[in-house]
Write a protein that holds these residues in place. Structure first.
Motif, mmCIF file in Angstrom:
data_model
loop_
_atom_site.group_PDB
_atom_site.id
_atom_site.type_symbol
_atom_site.label_atom_id
_atom_site.label_comp_id
_atom_site.label_asym_id
_atom_site.label_seq_id
_atom_site.Cartn_x
_atom_site.Cartn_y
_atom_site.Cartn_z
ATOM 1 N N ALA A 134 29.993 35.622 31.822
ATOM 2 C CA ALA A 134 29.223 34.840 30.851
ATOM 3 C C ALA A 134 28.278 33.860 31.544
ATOM 4 C CB ALA A 134 30.165 34.089 29.908
ATOM 5 N N CYS A 135 28.604 33.464 32.764
ATOM 6 C CA CYS A 135 27.763 32.543 33.541
ATOM 7 C C CYS A 135 26.747 33.292 34.404
ATOM 8 C CB CYS A 135 28.638 31.640 34.407
ATOM 9 S SG CYS A 135 29.587 30.429 33.471
ATOM 10 N N GLY A 136 26.674 34.611 34.271
ATOM 11 C CA GLY A 136 25.646 35.374 34.971
ATOM 12 C C GLY A 136 26.056 36.044 36.262
ATOM 13 N N PHE A 137 27.328 36.014 36.605
ATOM 14 C CA PHE A 137 27.797 36.679 37.820
ATOM 15 C C PHE A 137 27.951 38.179 37.572
ATOM 16 C CE2 PHE A 137 28.851 32.376 38.780
ATOM 17 C CZ PHE A 137 28.891 32.278 40.154
ATOM 18 N N GLU A 138 27.735 38.958 38.631
ATOM 19 C CA GLU A 138 27.926 40.400 38.584
ATOM 20 C C GLU A 138 28.999 40.797 39.586
ATOM 21 O OE1 GLU A 138 24.162 42.243 39.328
ATOM 22 O OE2 GLU A 138 23.296 41.469 37.464
ATOM 23 N N VAL A 139 29.783 41.802 39.232
ATOM 24 C CA VAL A 139 30.830 42.294 40.122
ATOM 25 C C VAL A 139 30.202 43.094 41.257
ATOM 26 C CG1 VAL A 139 32.847 43.804 40.319
ATOM 27 C CG2 VAL A 139 32.572 42.355 38.294
ATOM 28 N N LEU A 140 30.557 42.718 42.484
ATOM 29 C CA LEU A 140 30.135 43.472 43.671
ATOM 30 C C LEU A 140 31.154 44.537 44.025
ATOM 31 C CD1 LEU A 140 28.931 40.602 46.045
ATOM 32 C CD2 LEU A 140 27.531 42.096 44.612
ATOM 33 N N GLU A 141 32.431 44.153 43.917
ATOM 34 C CA GLU A 141 33.510 45.089 44.225
ATOM 35 C C GLU A 141 34.812 44.575 43.643
ATOM 36 O OE1 GLU A 141 34.872 45.338 48.321
ATOM 37 O OE2 GLU A 141 34.339 43.258 48.685
ATOM 38 N N ASP A 142 35.681 45.507 43.310
ATOM 39 C CA ASP A 142 37.042 45.180 42.912
ATOM 40 C C ASP A 142 37.935 45.446 44.110
ATOM 41 O OD1 ASP A 142 36.404 44.537 40.218
ATOM 42 O OD2 ASP A 142 36.334 46.671 39.734
ATOM 43 N N PHE A 143 38.940 44.594 44.291
ATOM 44 C CA PHE A 143 39.881 44.792 45.388
ATOM 45 C C PHE A 143 41.226 44.219 44.986
ATOM 46 C CE2 PHE A 143 37.981 40.670 46.096
ATOM 47 C CZ PHE A 143 38.947 39.886 46.703
ATOM 48 N N ALA A 144 42.220 44.449 45.798
ATOM 49 C CA ALA A 144 43.559 43.946 45.512
ATOM 50 C C ALA A 144 44.061 43.136 46.692
ATOM 51 C CB ALA A 144 44.513 45.094 45.219
ATOM 52 N N LEU A 145 44.780 42.089 46.384
ATOM 53 C CA LEU A 145 45.417 41.237 47.373
ATOM 54 C C LEU A 145 46.921 41.491 47.277
ATOM 55 C CD1 LEU A 145 45.225 38.788 49.349
ATOM 56 C CD2 LEU A 145 45.468 37.325 47.327
ATOM 57 N N THR A 146 47.553 41.837 48.385
ATOM 58 C CA THR A 146 48.992 42.058 48.389
ATOM 59 C C THR A 146 49.690 40.789 48.845
ATOM 60 O OG1 THR A 146 48.677 44.408 48.835
ATOM 61 C CG2 THR A 146 50.869 43.503 49.252
ATOM 62 N N LEU A 147 50.583 40.301 48.010
ATOM 63 C CA LEU A 147 51.314 39.061 48.275
ATOM 64 C C LEU A 147 52.765 39.362 48.616
ATOM 65 C CD1 LEU A 147 49.797 36.894 45.396
ATOM 66 C CD2 LEU A 147 49.185 36.901 47.822
ATOM 67 N N SER A 152 50.890 43.216 44.051
ATOM 68 C CA SER A 152 49.459 43.470 44.171
ATOM 69 C C SER A 152 48.701 42.731 43.064
ATOM 70 C CB SER A 152 49.190 44.970 44.068
ATOM 71 O OG SER A 152 47.807 45.221 44.187
ATOM 72 N N ILE A 153 47.678 41.967 43.476
ATOM 73 C CA ILE A 153 46.881 41.170 42.542
ATOM 74 C C ILE A 153 45.454 41.713 42.530
ATOM 75 C CG2 ILE A 153 46.053 38.860 41.948
ATOM 76 C CD1 ILE A 153 49.130 39.098 41.957
ATOM 77 N N PRO A 154 45.010 42.301 41.407
ATOM 78 C CA PRO A 154 43.618 42.743 41.337
ATOM 79 C C PRO A 154 42.665 41.550 41.266
ATOM 80 C CG PRO A 154 44.891 43.556 39.445
ATOM 81 C CD PRO A 154 45.766 42.641 40.231
ATOM 82 N N LEU A 155 41.570 41.634 42.012
ATOM 83 C CA LEU A 155 40.542 40.595 42.046
ATOM 84 C C LEU A 155 39.162 41.271 42.009
ATOM 85 C CD1 LEU A 155 41.963 38.507 45.040
ATOM 86 C CD2 LEU A 155 42.138 37.916 42.619
ATOM 87 N N SER A 156 38.150 40.503 41.670
ATOM 88 C CA SER A 156 36.772 40.998 41.711
ATOM 89 C C SER A 156 35.917 40.042 42.523
ATOM 90 C CB SER A 156 36.189 41.090 40.288
ATOM 91 O OG SER A 156 36.793 42.109 39.561
ATOM 92 N N ARG A 157 35.196 40.600 43.480
ATOM 93 C CA ARG A 157 34.214 39.804 44.227
ATOM 94 C C ARG A 157 32.939 39.830 43.399
ATOM 95 N NH1 ARG A 157 34.299 39.124 50.177
ATOM 96 N NH2 ARG A 157 32.490 37.858 50.657
ATOM 97 N N MET A 158 32.401 38.627 43.106
ATOM 98 C CA MET A 158 31.248 38.514 42.210
ATOM 99 C C MET A 158 30.163 37.670 42.857
ATOM 100 S SD MET A 158 33.317 37.991 38.604
ATOM 101 C CE MET A 158 32.001 38.567 37.529
ATOM 102 N N ARG A 159 28.920 37.881 42.411
ATOM 103 C CA ARG A 159 27.781 37.159 42.994
ATOM 104 C C ARG A 159 26.757 36.842 41.907
ATOM 105 N NH1 ARG A 159 25.365 39.605 48.222
ATOM 106 N NH2 ARG A 159 27.042 38.384 49.089
ATOM 107 N N LYS A 160 26.005 35.750 42.177
ATOM 108 C CA LYS A 160 24.932 35.331 41.280
ATOM 109 C C LYS A 160 23.832 34.660 42.093
ATOM 110 C CE LYS A 160 23.904 32.178 37.484
ATOM 111 N NZ LYS A 160 24.449 31.234 36.522
ATOM 112 N N ARG A 161 22.576 35.013 41.810
ATOM 113 C CA ARG A 161 21.427 34.308 42.415
ATOM 114 C C ARG A 161 21.158 33.061 41.588
ATOM 115 N NH1 ARG A 161 18.838 35.568 46.377
ATOM 116 N NH2 ARG A 161 16.863 34.646 45.782
ATOM 117 N N ILE A 162 20.909 31.937 42.270
ATOM 118 C CA ILE A 162 20.653 30.681 41.560
ATOM 119 C C ILE A 162 19.271 30.124 41.866
ATOM 120 C CG2 ILE A 162 23.038 30.020 41.248
ATOM 121 C CD1 ILE A 162 22.721 28.147 43.699
#
Length: 163
Positions: A134-147, A152-162
């Motif tokens: 909603a703030c304008g970020f786009e997903v670059l990649e989905d990945f998982a972090l193993t704790l 396993s925790i799914p996460l998304s790396r996101m980016r936005k130009r400002i």
């Protein structure tokens, strides 16, 4: 802040993560990053002395995680070639979806732009993805972090130009 982060991590993860995942990410990853506080890039929203939300931006390389998740140095980023980080956004589960996260995000974007950054990047937990989109970020990649406990925790790396 640690109490708000713990409550937010557990309660606002419902429907996105299992109870086991929410407990693991809250214990091993979520928390205050004292470097952000020292850098003056971590902010809180309060009302009548009650902490409602916290979050910040970073001019350092660490992408996510509180003090307990970090290891080693946290070098400064080059605003001309690297993205500032959006870090550790948490909202009191008693007041979700009232624009608090967006207010913090707008402030962080302005501050990062003033510091010369043109891009923001973050690692989003699944409960945070709707806010960041909603703030304008786009997903670059989905990945998982193993704790610990092989959770396993799914996460998304996101980016936005400002800028």
């Amino acid at each position: 802040m640690e109490d708000l982060i713990r409550r937010s991590g557990i309660e606002l993860s419902k429907g996105f993560y299992s109870e086991e995942q929410a407990a693991a990410v809250t214990r091993y990853v979520f928390g205050v990053d004292s470097q952000l506080v020292q850098d003056g890039t971590y902010f809180v929203l309060e009302h009548e002395g009650r902490l409602l939300a916290c979050g910040g931006w970073s001019k350092r390389a660490t992408l996510f995680g509180g003090d307990q998740h970090k290891s080693g140095p946290d070098p400064l980023l080059d605003p001309a070639t690297q993205a500032a980080r959006i870090r550790a956004f948490f909202v009191d589960p008693a007041v979700p979806r009232q624009g608090l996260g967006r207010r913090l995000m707008e402030h962080c974007e302005q501050e990062a732009a003033r510091a010369g950054f043109k891009t923001l990047e973050l690692a989003a937990t699944m409960p945070g993805v709707p806010l960041y989109r909603a703030c304008g970020f786009e997903v670059l990649e989905d990945f998982a972090l193993t704790l610990p406990g092989n959770v396993s925790i799914p996460l998304s790396r996101m980016r936005k130009r400002i800028a």
